[in-house]
Design a protein around this motif. Structure first.
Motif, PDB file in Angstrom:
ATOM      1  N   ASP A  67      30.131  74.363  39.899  1.00 21.63           N
ATOM      2  CA  ASP A  67      31.315  75.160  40.356  1.00 21.63           C
ATOM      3  C   ASP A  67      31.989  74.509  39.895  1.00 21.63           C
ATOM      4  N   PRO A  68      33.931  75.440  39.431  1.00 20.51           N
ATOM      5  CA  PRO A  68      34.967  74.254  39.709  1.00 20.51           C
ATOM      6  C   PRO A  68      35.279  74.163  41.327  1.00 20.51           C
ATOM      7  N   ALA A  69      36.056  72.932  42.043  1.00 19.48           N
ATOM      8  CA  ALA A  69      36.130  72.880  42.661  1.00 19.48           C
ATOM      9  C   ALA A  69      36.957  73.529  43.167  1.00 19.48           C
ATOM     10  N   ALA A  70      37.530  74.115  44.782  1.00 22.59           N
ATOM     11  CA  ALA A  70      38.491  74.322  45.579  1.00 22.59           C
ATOM     12  C   ALA A  70      39.271  73.748  46.548  1.00 22.59           C
ATOM     13  N   VAL A  71      37.812  72.583  46.859  1.00 22.21           N
ATOM     14  CA  VAL A  71      38.886  72.005  47.787  1.00 22.21           C
ATOM     15  C   VAL A  71      38.660  70.802  47.765  1.00 22.21           C
ATOM     16  N   ARG A  72      40.299  69.549  48.130  1.00 19.51           N
ATOM     17  CA  ARG A  72      40.130  68.776  48.036  1.00 19.51           C
ATOM     18  C   ARG A  72      39.983  68.226  50.038  1.00 19.51           C
ATOM     19  N   CYS A  73      38.808  66.941  49.735  1.00 19.89           N
ATOM     20  CA  CYS A  73      39.317  66.551  51.250  1.00 19.89           C
ATOM     21  C   CYS A  73      39.146  65.188  51.347  1.00 19.89           C
ATOM     22  N   CYS A  74      40.425  64.591  51.938  1.00 24.78           N
ATOM     23  CA  CYS A  74      41.233  63.174  51.911  1.00 24.78           C
ATOM     24  C   CYS A  74      40.058  61.930  52.255  1.00 24.78           C
ATOM     25  N   ASP A  75      39.174  63.042  53.747  1.00 20.91           N
ATOM     26  CA  ASP A  75      37.773  61.850  53.661  1.00 20.91           C
ATOM     27  C   ASP A  75      36.815  61.854  52.919  1.00 20.91           C
ATOM     28  N   CYS A  76      36.542  62.330  51.888  1.00 20.62           N
ATOM     29  CA  CYS A  76      35.367  62.116  52.010  1.00 20.62           C
ATOM     30  C   CYS A  76      35.047  61.500  50.124  1.00 20.62           C
ATOM     31  N   ARG A  77      35.727  60.594  50.356  1.00 20.15           N
ATOM     32  CA  ARG A  77      35.912  59.196  49.254  1.00 20.15           C
ATOM     33  C   ARG A  77      34.520  58.914  48.935  1.00 20.15           C
ATOM     34  N   PRO A  78      34.481  59.074  48.059  1.00 23.62           N
ATOM     35  CA  PRO A  78      35.143  58.196  47.063  1.00 23.62           C
ATOM     36  C   PRO A  78      35.039  59.775  46.141  1.00 23.62           C
ATOM     37  N   ARG A  79      34.455  61.352  46.908  1.00 21.14           N
ATOM     38  CA  ARG A  79      34.157  62.292  46.052  1.00 21.14           C
ATOM     39  C   ARG A  79      34.615  63.234  46.265  1.00 21.14           C
ATOM     40  N   PRO A  80      36.387  62.973  46.291  1.00 22.10           N
ATOM     41  CA  PRO A  80      36.671  64.220  47.702  1.00 22.10           C
ATOM     42  C   PRO A  80      36.574  66.165  47.115  1.00 22.10           C
TER      43      PRO A  80
END
Length: 421
Positions: free
Chosen positions: A140-153
């Motif tokens: 699915d297309p991304a809807a949220v960017r998480c700054c703490d879920c690196r390296p897959r934000p």
């Protein structure tokens, strides 16, 4: 008999003349010999990993006396040198060292200045909301960017809920509005719209509460609480909020926090490098704000026509004579604080056009006697001066460039507070 005495006197005179010639030769050789400069003595101090001096532990008096007696019996007495003497360097050595240091700082500043355009482009590109595929499910297309879920934000709406139900305190940004919108922990995305939800505080769950079996226990939401963590503040806001905290004290706090979580560092953070990196990062953010047409020194209430003017001075922002000296140019030179040559030219103009020495002239042109002047107009200026005076504890020890940059950043923060409040 007389002849023998004369011979003895002549021999004595010859011996005295020979000794006098030998003494003269020794004096000439000593005068011609080069004077040797004593080498500087250096006192070595053992330091802990945190940088503190480790004092030597005193030994047992009995063992020390026995060992001293043993040494006294075997070796001849030895006079220890004075270890408290200061290190003396020749002026030529100090001058060469200062020139090398100044050259190194200039090269570092030039490299930062050459790298700044690329950093600005990178920072601006990070704010671009492009189409991404969820890096968790890959569908699915991304809807949220998480700054703490690196390296897959980047996460889709479903993966965001499953991931951050457990990791409640992660910093997230919504991407549905065409820009990155910060999300609180109690908000998630449903059909490209923001919706409210209930999150549980991530605390340790007890194995047993009462006599009931663990299978019969259920967790349900209760009253709303506020959770404050160290990770909730970024470096910029934290530094600018702790106005009286010096850079050295802030770095000591970071080192203690690093040790607390088991990440023992092999060395200390350089205060100069940290401050330079911070100023460069703020310079990049300033350029990005200029691209976005953000003007930090324009008052919304006085734009386009100024409503009022208040003039006041702040004499607390002086610099000590023994403060850091550097020929480095300030990053924000001329942005807020006027350049020295402009101030000198303005002062000369005022001195040449006004008679400011006479008390009568001062009374005549005082703001209290001008049309449209108000006696309470300067209260906002007093508030700004009180805010900036708190940073004077540290800026008086900074270099001229560092002081200019820090005062400029603090003034921009004051203007941002006025807009947000």
């Amino acid at each position: 008999m007389i002849l023998d005495n004369l011979v003895d006197d002549q021999e004595l005179k010859d011996e005295l003349q020979s000794l006098e010639d030998l003494l003269s030769e020794l004096q000439e050789e000593e005068a011609a010999a080069p004077v040797k400069t004593p080498e500087p003595r250096v006192e070595w101090r053992k330091r802990h990993i945190t940088g503190n001096i480790v004092n030597a532990r005193p030994r047992s008096s009995r063992n020390h006396s026995n060992k001293a007696d043993h040494i006294r019996k075997i070796d001849p007495p030895f006079i220890a040198p004075d270890t408290n003497c200061e290190v003396a360097f020749t002026p030529e050595t100090v001058e060469c060292f200062l020139q090398d240091l100044q050259h190194s700082l200039s090269e570092s500043s030039e490299r930062w200045r050459a790298e700044r355009p690329r950093l600005v482009n990178t920072a601006a590109a990070q704010e671009n909301v492009a189409t991404h595929i969820c890096q968790q499910c890959g569908r699915d297309p991304a809807a949220v960017r998480c700054c703490d879920c690196r390296p897959r934000p980047y996460l889709c709406a479903e993966c965001d809920v499953s991931m951050h139900t457990r990791h409640v305190l992660h910093n997230r940004d919504a991407m549905t509005a065409g820009f990155f919108q910060p999300l609180p922990p109690t908000t998630f995305v449903v059909d490209k719209a923001l919706s409210h939800c209930v999150r549980l505080v991530p605390v340790e769950m007890p194995d047993k509460i009462c006599g009931c079996s663990p299978e019969s226990l259920r967790v349900s939401p209760g009253k709303i609480v506020a959770v404050v963590t160290m990770n909730g503040k970024n470096v910029k806001n934290f530094i600018l909020s702790c106005l009286r905290l010096s850079c050295q004290a802030f770095l000591r706090m970071l080192n203690q926090r690093t040790v607390r979580f088991g990440r023992v560092s092999t060395g200390k953070i350089s205060a100069d490098s940290f401050q330079k990196s911070f100023f460069e990062w703020e310079a990049v953010r300033f350029e990005v704000d200029n691209i976005c047409k953000e003007e930090p020194f324009n008052c919304p209430a006085c734009t386009p026509d100024m409503l009022a003017v208040s003039v006041d001075g702040n004499r607390k922002h002086y610099r000590f004579k023994n403060a850091a000296r550097s020929e480095e140019q300030a990053i924000f030179e001329g942005v807020f604080i006027a350049k020295d040559e402009d101030v000198k030219r303005f002062v000369n103009h005022i001195h040449n056009t006004t008679k400011h020495v006479k008390f009568k002239c001062e009374v005549k042109w005082s703001g209290a006697y001008q049309d449209g002047a108000g006696f309470t107009l300067g209260e906002e200026v007093e508030q700004c001066n009180a805010f900036l005076s708190r940073i004077a504890v540290t800026t008086k020890h900074m270099s001229k460039a560092g002081r200019t940059d820090m005062l400029t950043l603090m003034t921009m923060r004051w203007n941002q507070q006025k807009k947000s409040h």
